[in-house]
Write a protein that holds these residues in place. Sequence first.
Motif, short mmCIF file in Angstrom:
data_model
loop_
_atom_site.label_atom_id
_atom_site.label_comp_id
_atom_site.label_asym_id
_atom_site.label_seq_id
_atom_site.Cartn_x
_atom_site.Cartn_y
_atom_site.Cartn_z
N GLU A 64 25.54 7.44 73.75
CA GLU A 64 26.27 7.99 74.89
C GLU A 64 26.07 9.50 74.89
OE1 GLU A 64 30.32 6.87 74.61
OE2 GLU A 64 29.88 4.74 74.59
N PRO A 65 26.05 10.10 76.06
CA PRO A 65 25.89 11.56 76.11
C PRO A 65 27.10 12.25 75.47
CG PRO A 65 25.65 10.58 78.30
CD PRO A 65 26.07 9.50 77.38
N LEU A 66 26.83 13.37 74.79
CA LEU A 66 27.90 14.15 74.18
C LEU A 66 28.50 15.10 75.21
CD1 LEU A 66 26.14 15.12 70.84
CD2 LEU A 66 27.96 13.46 71.13
N LEU A 71 28.09 18.71 71.69
CA LEU A 71 26.68 19.12 71.69
C LEU A 71 26.51 20.49 71.04
CD1 LEU A 71 23.90 18.19 72.60
CD2 LEU A 71 24.29 19.37 74.76
N LEU A 72 27.44 21.41 71.29
CA LEU A 72 27.37 22.74 70.67
C LEU A 72 27.51 22.63 69.15
CD1 LEU A 72 27.26 25.83 70.96
CD2 LEU A 72 29.76 25.78 71.10
N LYS A 73 28.45 21.82 68.69
CA LYS A 73 28.63 21.65 67.25
C LYS A 73 27.39 21.04 66.61
CE LYS A 73 33.65 21.16 67.21
NZ LYS A 73 34.77 20.23 66.99
N VAL A 118 13.09 17.26 63.47
CA VAL A 118 12.45 17.00 64.76
C VAL A 118 12.87 15.64 65.29
CG1 VAL A 118 10.20 16.57 65.84
CG2 VAL A 118 10.52 18.55 64.37
N LEU A 119 13.00 14.65 64.41
CA LEU A 119 13.45 13.33 64.82
C LEU A 119 14.87 13.39 65.39
CD1 LEU A 119 12.75 10.30 64.87
CD2 LEU A 119 13.81 10.13 62.63
N LEU A 124 18.41 13.61 70.25
CA LEU A 124 19.33 14.32 71.16
C LEU A 124 18.76 14.44 72.56
CD1 LEU A 124 20.78 17.27 69.08
CD2 LEU A 124 21.99 15.32 70.03
N VAL A 125 17.48 14.68 72.67
CA VAL A 125 16.86 14.85 73.97
C VAL A 125 16.92 13.54 74.76
CG1 VAL A 125 14.65 15.23 75.14
CG2 VAL A 125 15.38 16.76 73.32
N PHE A 126 16.67 12.42 74.11
CA PHE A 126 16.60 11.15 74.82
C PHE A 126 17.87 10.32 74.72
CE2 PHE A 126 12.16 12.18 73.80
CZ PHE A 126 11.66 12.22 75.09
#
Length: 134
Positions: A64-66, A71-73, A118-119, A124-126
Amino acid sequence: MTKQPLRVGRIRYGLWWLEEATAGARARVRAVADGTATAGRELRWAAELSVRAATVQIDHVRPEPLNDRGLLKLMAFLAFAALGIAFVLGIGVSQWLMTAENSMVFAAAGALAVGLAVLALAFLVFASRRRRNR
């Protein structure tokens, strides 16, 4: 009929004596090897089960999106972790360039850590991407 002792040459007697002298050690080595083989089979079986369970769990992940604070943390944590990784990797590469012993361990650990970072960033990106219904 008289019984005469069997005539055995020095080499055959030496080989027989060596075999008798090392029989106990060979039996212990064989027992340790059998135990090690059994433990190896158990570890391989456990690893296979772990990989299967991990792949099943990965298939069922529904990210689920943060929110902005989460997201900042997470990004701050990843930034500090990346700084630590860069520090360790820098030490390892500098020692490797000076041809110091055991410096490849630092470089390999740093490369592995960079790959994991990187993983995590790719996840996070997807993470907010919606899945298609099949």
